[in-house]
Scaffold this active site. Structure first.
Site, mmCIF file in Angstrom:
data_model
loop_
_atom_site.group_PDB
_atom_site.id
_atom_site.type_symbol
_atom_site.label_atom_id
_atom_site.label_comp_id
_atom_site.label_asym_id
_atom_site.label_seq_id
_atom_site.Cartn_x
_atom_site.Cartn_y
_atom_site.Cartn_z
ATOM 1 N N ILE A 22 0.774 -1.051 -0.149
ATOM 2 C CA ILE A 22 -0.008 -0.086 -0.066
ATOM 3 C C ILE A 22 0.974 1.245 0.077
ATOM 4 C CG2 ILE A 22 -1.704 1.229 1.340
ATOM 5 C CD1 ILE A 22 -2.839 -1.551 2.334
ATOM 6 N N ASP A 67 13.363 3.204 10.548
ATOM 7 C CA ASP A 67 12.716 2.436 11.360
ATOM 8 C C ASP A 67 11.721 3.150 12.152
ATOM 9 O OD1 ASP A 67 11.729 0.564 13.466
ATOM 10 O OD2 ASP A 67 13.656 -0.087 13.936
ATOM 11 N N ASN A 94 2.117 4.567 7.233
ATOM 12 C CA ASN A 94 1.584 3.385 6.557
ATOM 13 C C ASN A 94 2.476 2.029 7.140
ATOM 14 O OD1 ASN A 94 0.797 1.634 3.947
ATOM 15 N ND2 ASN A 94 2.960 1.482 4.056
ATOM 16 N N TYR A 162 -3.302 -7.488 16.633
ATOM 17 C CA TYR A 162 -3.400 -6.765 15.280
ATOM 18 C C TYR A 162 -4.660 -5.861 15.354
ATOM 19 C CZ TYR A 162 -3.557 -5.140 10.579
ATOM 20 O OH TYR A 162 -3.678 -4.211 9.200
ATOM 21 N N LYS A 166 -4.815 -1.688 15.605
ATOM 22 C CA LYS A 166 -5.699 -0.748 14.643
ATOM 23 C C LYS A 166 -6.742 0.007 15.274
ATOM 24 C CE LYS A 166 -2.805 -1.381 11.023
ATOM 25 N NZ LYS A 166 -2.227 -0.650 10.532
HETATM 26 P P1 NDP Z 1 3.427 -4.646 3.536
HETATM 27 O O1 NDP Z 1 4.077 -5.665 4.355
HETATM 28 O O2 NDP Z 1 3.310 -4.952 1.988
HETATM 29 O O3 NDP Z 1 4.286 -3.210 3.531
HETATM 30 C C1 NDP Z 1 4.679 -2.902 4.709
HETATM 31 C C2 NDP Z 1 6.010 -2.073 4.569
HETATM 32 O O4 NDP Z 1 6.559 -1.644 5.864
HETATM 33 C C3 NDP Z 1 7.096 -3.210 4.351
HETATM 34 O O5 NDP Z 1 8.093 -2.366 3.629
HETATM 35 C C4 NDP Z 1 7.921 -3.332 5.576
HETATM 36 O O6 NDP Z 1 9.375 -3.558 5.716
HETATM 37 C C5 NDP Z 1 7.741 -1.982 6.398
HETATM 38 N N1 NDP Z 1 7.861 -1.906 7.731
HETATM 39 C C6 NDP Z 1 7.797 -2.923 8.425
HETATM 40 N N2 NDP Z 1 8.123 -2.449 9.944
HETATM 41 C C7 NDP Z 1 8.645 -1.261 9.680
HETATM 42 C C8 NDP Z 1 9.205 -0.297 10.599
HETATM 43 N N3 NDP Z 1 9.254 -0.756 11.795
HETATM 44 N N4 NDP Z 1 9.766 0.795 10.097
HETATM 45 C C9 NDP Z 1 9.472 1.213 8.876
HETATM 46 N N5 NDP Z 1 8.965 0.313 7.914
HETATM 47 C C10 NDP Z 1 8.433 -0.890 8.534
HETATM 48 O O7 NDP Z 1 2.186 -4.083 4.080
HETATM 49 P P2 NDP Z 1 0.735 -3.511 3.440
HETATM 50 O O8 NDP Z 1 1.237 -2.739 2.344
HETATM 51 O O9 NDP Z 1 -0.117 -4.762 3.097
HETATM 52 O O10 NDP Z 1 0.371 -2.970 4.850
HETATM 53 C C11 NDP Z 1 0.499 -1.528 4.879
HETATM 54 C C12 NDP Z 1 -0.419 -0.908 5.810
HETATM 55 O O11 NDP Z 1 -1.780 -1.074 5.686
HETATM 56 C C13 NDP Z 1 0.011 -1.697 7.244
HETATM 57 O O12 NDP Z 1 -0.215 -0.619 8.251
HETATM 58 C C14 NDP Z 1 -1.128 -2.429 7.328
HETATM 59 O O13 NDP Z 1 -1.480 -2.830 8.677
HETATM 60 C C15 NDP Z 1 -2.296 -1.803 6.779
HETATM 61 N N6 NDP Z 1 -3.329 -2.779 6.142
HETATM 62 C C16 NDP Z 1 -3.266 -3.858 5.205
HETATM 63 C C17 NDP Z 1 -3.895 -4.578 4.824
HETATM 64 C C18 NDP Z 1 -3.790 -5.521 3.784
HETATM 65 O O14 NDP Z 1 -4.712 -6.498 3.704
HETATM 66 N N7 NDP Z 1 -2.568 -5.706 3.368
HETATM 67 C C19 NDP Z 1 -5.599 -4.467 5.346
HETATM 68 C C20 NDP Z 1 -5.772 -3.242 6.189
HETATM 69 C C21 NDP Z 1 -4.685 -2.477 6.751
HETATM 70 P P3 NDP Z 1 9.623 -5.095 5.711
HETATM 71 O O15 NDP Z 1 9.060 -5.837 4.572
HETATM 72 O O16 NDP Z 1 11.203 -5.067 5.488
HETATM 73 O O17 NDP Z 1 9.533 -5.415 6.860
#
Ligand code: NDP
Length: 258
Positions: A22, A67, A94, A162, A166
């Site tokens: 996202i 981070d 995000n 989770y 949220k």
């Molecule tokens: P992804 O896992 O595809 O992307 C999330 C990104 O955040 C990754 O690049 C990850 O890096 C990074 N990340 C993780 N931990 C940290 C940190 N401590 N600091 C900085 N960056 C970090 O997730 P989505 O795109 O699916 O989700 C994005 C948001 O949307 C989240 O908040 C999720 O909870 C929310 N969401 C998602 C849904 C879904 O169905 N996908 C539904 C509803 C909400 P790395 O991969 O290296 O860990």
């Protein structure tokens, strides 16, 4: 002219966890609308790769390692960007994780804390750090990525940690919105359904049959695409949503209707 209000020209937007999913789609949407995008992620190399792709599409973007759980690093980045770029107009909180399918009675302290550290505490660290600069300039828009899981308890996978994190994001959104509305800073959230990202693929890898349950529970009978969330983020980030603050915009294909 109404479409001008969707323009992000001359705006700087910071996105956390923007390397993929996202966040990456949101970077594309805000960039396409004209914003200078600062794409941050814990994975610096992945952030650089996503920024290269955005630039190849003719968009203006830069990458930064962040981070979000490190509040000192969050403060330092906010200070640096405010100084170098003259302010940040939009923050998209995000970054998030969902290591789902763990029953409450088997959830360790570490597992619970890790979700709250990234999904909720860090949203506050970032909003506080970037919000300070926005308040000083008297304008800004913060968009938090919440979840429909902050409204309903998902089935069939147990994920109390989770869902609670949220729900916290949603309440934090309203609280900050109320505090900062009169000072020119809006704070809203998107609450998406299941979205086709690496995060969801990881959950499904553990139990592919879960998809059937999810689709049965969704009136539109499908999960969403990252760009469909990015479009809502763009609306909340830009001036077209000037009357919205403290809103939790549900983007769920009808999931919460049933
Ligand atoms: P992804 O896992 O595809 O992307 C999330 C990104 O955040 C990754 O690049 C990850 O890096 C990074 N990340 C993780 N931990 C940290 C940190 N401590 N600091 C900085 N960056 C970090 O997730 P989505 O795109 O699916 O989700 C994005 C948001 O949307 C989240 O908040 C999720 O909870 C929310 N969401 C998602 C849904 C879904 O169905 N996908 C539904 C509803 C909400 P790395 O991969 O290296 O860990």
């Amino acid at each position: 002219m109404i479409l001008e209000k969707f323009s992000m020209e001359d705006r700087t937007a910071v996105i956390t966890g923007g390397a993929r999913g996202i966040g990456a789609a949101t970077a594309g949407a805000l960039g396409e609308a004209g914003a200078h995008v600062v794409l941050t992620d814990i994975d610096a190399a992945a952030a650089e790769a996503t920024v290269s792709a955005l630039r190849a599409d003719g968009l203006t973007a830069e990458a930064a390692h962040l981070d979000v759980t490190d509040s000192g690093a969050v403060n330092a980045l906010a200070d640096e960007l405010n100084e170098r770029l003259g302010g940040v107009d939009v923050l998209v909180n995000n970054a998030g994780i969902a290591e789902s399918n763990v029953p409450a009675e088997k959830t360790s302290d570490r597992h619970w804390r890790r979700h709250f550290d990234i999904n909720l505490d860090a949203v506050f660290w970032c909003a506080r750090a970037f919000g300070k600069g926005m308040l000083a300039r008297g304008r800004g828009s913060i968009v938090n990525i919440g979840s429909m899981s902050g409204i309903i308890a998902n089935r069939p996978q147990p994920q109390s940690f989770y869902n609670a994190s949220k729900a916290g994001v949603h309440m934090l959104t309203k609280s900050l919105a109320a505090e900062w509305a009169a000072r020119g800073v809006r704070v809203n959230a998107v609450a998406p359904t299941y979205i086709n990202t690496p995060l969801v693929k990881a959950v499904l890898a553990g139990d592919p049959e879960m998809t059937d349950v999810w689709l049965d529970m969704t009136p539109s009978h499908r999960i969403g695409e990252p760009e469909e969330v990015a479009a809502v983020v763009l609306f909340l980030a830009c001036d077209a949503s000037s009357l919205l603050t403290g809103s939790i915009v549900v983007a769920d294909g009808g999931y919460t209707c049933w």
